[in-house]
Design a protein around this motif. Structure first.
Motif, PDB file in Angstrom:
ATOM      1  N   LEU A   1      20.374 -34.261 -28.401  1.00  0.00           N
ATOM      2  CA  LEU A   1      20.078 -33.065 -28.611  1.00  0.00           C
ATOM      3  C   LEU A   1      20.792 -31.517 -28.300  1.00  0.00           C
ATOM      4  CD1 LEU A   1      16.494 -33.998 -26.777  1.00  0.00           C
ATOM      5  CD2 LEU A   1      17.212 -33.044 -29.371  1.00  0.00           C
ATOM      6  N   PHE A   2      22.028 -32.325 -27.133  1.00  0.00           N
ATOM      7  CA  PHE A   2      22.823 -31.212 -26.679  1.00  0.00           C
ATOM      8  C   PHE A   2      23.217 -32.335 -25.054  1.00  0.00           C
ATOM      9  CE2 PHE A   2      18.451 -31.072 -23.458  1.00  0.00           C
ATOM     10  CZ  PHE A   2      19.846 -31.715 -22.469  1.00  0.00           C
ATOM     11  N   SER A   3      24.457 -31.496 -25.178  1.00  0.00           N
ATOM     12  CA  SER A   3      25.555 -31.876 -24.127  1.00  0.00           C
ATOM     13  C   SER A   3      25.936 -31.123 -23.576  1.00  0.00           C
ATOM     14  CB  SER A   3      26.877 -33.135 -24.984  1.00  0.00           C
ATOM     15  OG  SER A   3      27.660 -32.388 -25.579  1.00  0.00           O
ATOM     16  N   GLY A   4      27.084 -31.915 -22.044  1.00  0.00           N
ATOM     17  CA  GLY A   4      27.551 -30.866 -21.011  1.00  0.00           C
ATOM     18  C   GLY A   4      28.409 -31.665 -20.311  1.00  0.00           C
ATOM     19  N   ALA A   5      28.607 -30.474 -19.137  1.00  0.00           N
ATOM     20  CA  ALA A   5      29.224 -31.408 -17.921  1.00  0.00           C
ATOM     21  C   ALA A   5      28.444 -30.775 -16.552  1.00  0.00           C
ATOM     22  CB  ALA A   5      30.681 -30.330 -17.952  1.00  0.00           C
ATOM     23  N   MET A   6      28.431 -32.097 -15.875  1.00  0.00           N
ATOM     24  CA  MET A   6      26.977 -32.301 -15.081  1.00  0.00           C
ATOM     25  C   MET A   6      28.613 -31.511 -13.566  1.00  0.00           C
ATOM     26  SD  MET A   6      25.543 -35.797 -15.213  1.00  0.00           S
ATOM     27  CE  MET A   6      26.711 -36.810 -15.905  1.00  0.00           C
TER      28      MET A   6
END
Length: 426
Positions: free
Chosen positions: A255-260
């Motif tokens: 669905l999506f990715s990102g940085a925490m």
């Protein structure tokens, strides 16, 4: 959410899925985020929440989503201590009320965490569990869900699926100090994790310096259950990343990715998409996530899940844990998708974070301040700041989302918000 009937949004943050129920304080703290589930509501839905929602916040949500206020029902469950939400509903005598609101319209329960308590509640109310066809199908997925929300269960499965993992071992808590000392012979530092924890809760970082003079690591003082623990090398982390996926009837999909954003291993925020510094790991993370999704599907699981990873100073990605549930980013992403539907930027950049104002504000005051500074989310432009979780109990610790066309614009708006709200440290 479903094509056939309404959803009973069940904000069961108080669950033994992510953290042992004995950790009551952190669970109660997490439950305060329940208001964000209001962004999922559609006409005909029912919202069962463990914390009250302000009228101003609900009106704000309904205005932005276009949901008529009279078309949804909000059931606020009185506090019952560190017990599952289903038990709190029963103790408050609200089961019949929820059943009446769900009616015979083909409703389904949408729990934050798929656990035995939520399934029993769905049976009590006489509805299915979204997205499963039957309560029995949902129940069949509980074992794999419980296992892969543990650190030990994830390490064992991830290893078999070919993911790169930090060096480490699973052990009982009394053995944790000995295992840590062994790993510290080859590594500068280790991290000690309780088997069932989330958001960095209960983690302990230990370095070689802690061994000087023959001192005890005092790991017996670490709180948490007596069961399994995981001891891993502490990587030189450049970025903490995640990919969020879902298992559907047709298979797994990303669905999506990102940085925490983290502090001492604890989750404090998120930004999507991945920044250029670690965008190169997206393909590998997605590949690992798809393998995990196929494994989950083979064991009957359906719905959203997340795979977290660490990118070291050399740019190499390591899988760190899985979250087989709705995570802290699942609902914000659904909100962003909903608020920007039909826009030219089909994949806007966005972030969620938290800031502390120097003095308390209520929701109306905070929203007026946003609007006066022209930072408030504008449906016409599909950009701006959203106060997505209502006013905090202390009036100071505000959660917010920023939606914009690019990561650069997100940073710019966030910097402006820090100034307008006079966040501490800003």
């Amino acid at each position: 959410m479903t094509e056939t009937g309404p959803i009973v949004v069940f904000a069961n943050f108080l669950s033994d899925l992510a953290v042992d129920l004995a950790e009551g304080q952190i669970l109660t703290q997490w439950a305060r985020q329940a208001p964000r589930k209001a962004w999922l509501l559609r006409p005909g839905d029912v919202f069962v929440t463990p914390v009250p929602l302000s009228r101003e916040f609900l009106r704000y949500v309904y205005d932005l989503t276009g949901v008529p206020p009279e078309s949804v029902a909000v059931v606020e469950v009185p506090p019952a201590g560190a017990v599952p939400l289903a038990r709190a509903v029963r103790e408050a005598g609200l089961v019949e009320h929820v059943r009446a609101l769900a009616g015979d319209r083909g409703a389904a329960l949408l729990p934050t965490a798929l656990d035995a308590s939520a399934i029993a509640f769905a049976r009590d109310v006489g509805i299915a569990v979204h997205p499963y066809p039957t309560v029995e199908a949902a129940e069949a997925a509980v074992d794999v869900t419980m296992l892969l929300n543990t650190k030990a269960g994830f390490r064992e499965t991830a290893g078999r699926l070919g993911m790169r993992l930090p060096a480490g071992r699973t052990c009982r808590r009394p053995e944790a100090e000995g295992v840590a000392r062994e790993l510290l012979r080859d590594h500068e530092g280790v991290v000690v994790k309780p088997d069932r924890s989330a958001g960095g809760h209960g983690m302990r970082f230990v370095s070689r310096d802690d061994l000087r003079g023959g001192a005890s690591l005092l790991l017996d003082a670490v709180g948490g259950p007596e069961g399994l623990w995981v001891v891993e090398e502490c990587l030189d982390v450049a970025e903490s990343v995640s990919v969020q996926l879902e298992v559907t009837a047709t298979g797994a999909r990303a669905l999506f990715s990102g940085a925490m954003r983290t502090a001492q291993g604890s989750f404090t925020g998120y930004a999507s998409p991945l920044p250029p510094s670690c965008a190169h790991v997206a393909g590998e993370m997605e590949e690992w996530g798809m393998a995990l999704g196929r494994h989950l599907a083979d064991h009957g699981y359906s719905g959203p899940f997340g795979l977290d990873g660490l990118v070291d100073a050399d740019g190499i990605a390591y899988a760190s844990e899985s979250n087989i549930r709705r995570t802290a980013t699942t609902t914000p992403h659904a909100m962003v998708t909903r608020l920007t539907a039909g826009r030219a930027q089909s994949h806007p950049a966005w972030s969620v974070s938290k800031g502390w104002t120097r003095s308390p504000m209520d929701f109306e005051t905070a929203l007026l301040r946003l609007r006066a500074s022209h930072l408030a989310f504008d449906p016409e432009r599909g950009e701006g700041v959203v106060l997505y979780a209502d006013a905090p109990p202390d009036g100071r610790s505000w959660r917010y989302a920023v939606i914009a066309r690019s990561a650069g614009d997100v940073k710019e708006q966030e910097a402006a918000l820090v100034e307008v709200f006079a966040f501490e440290g800003g």
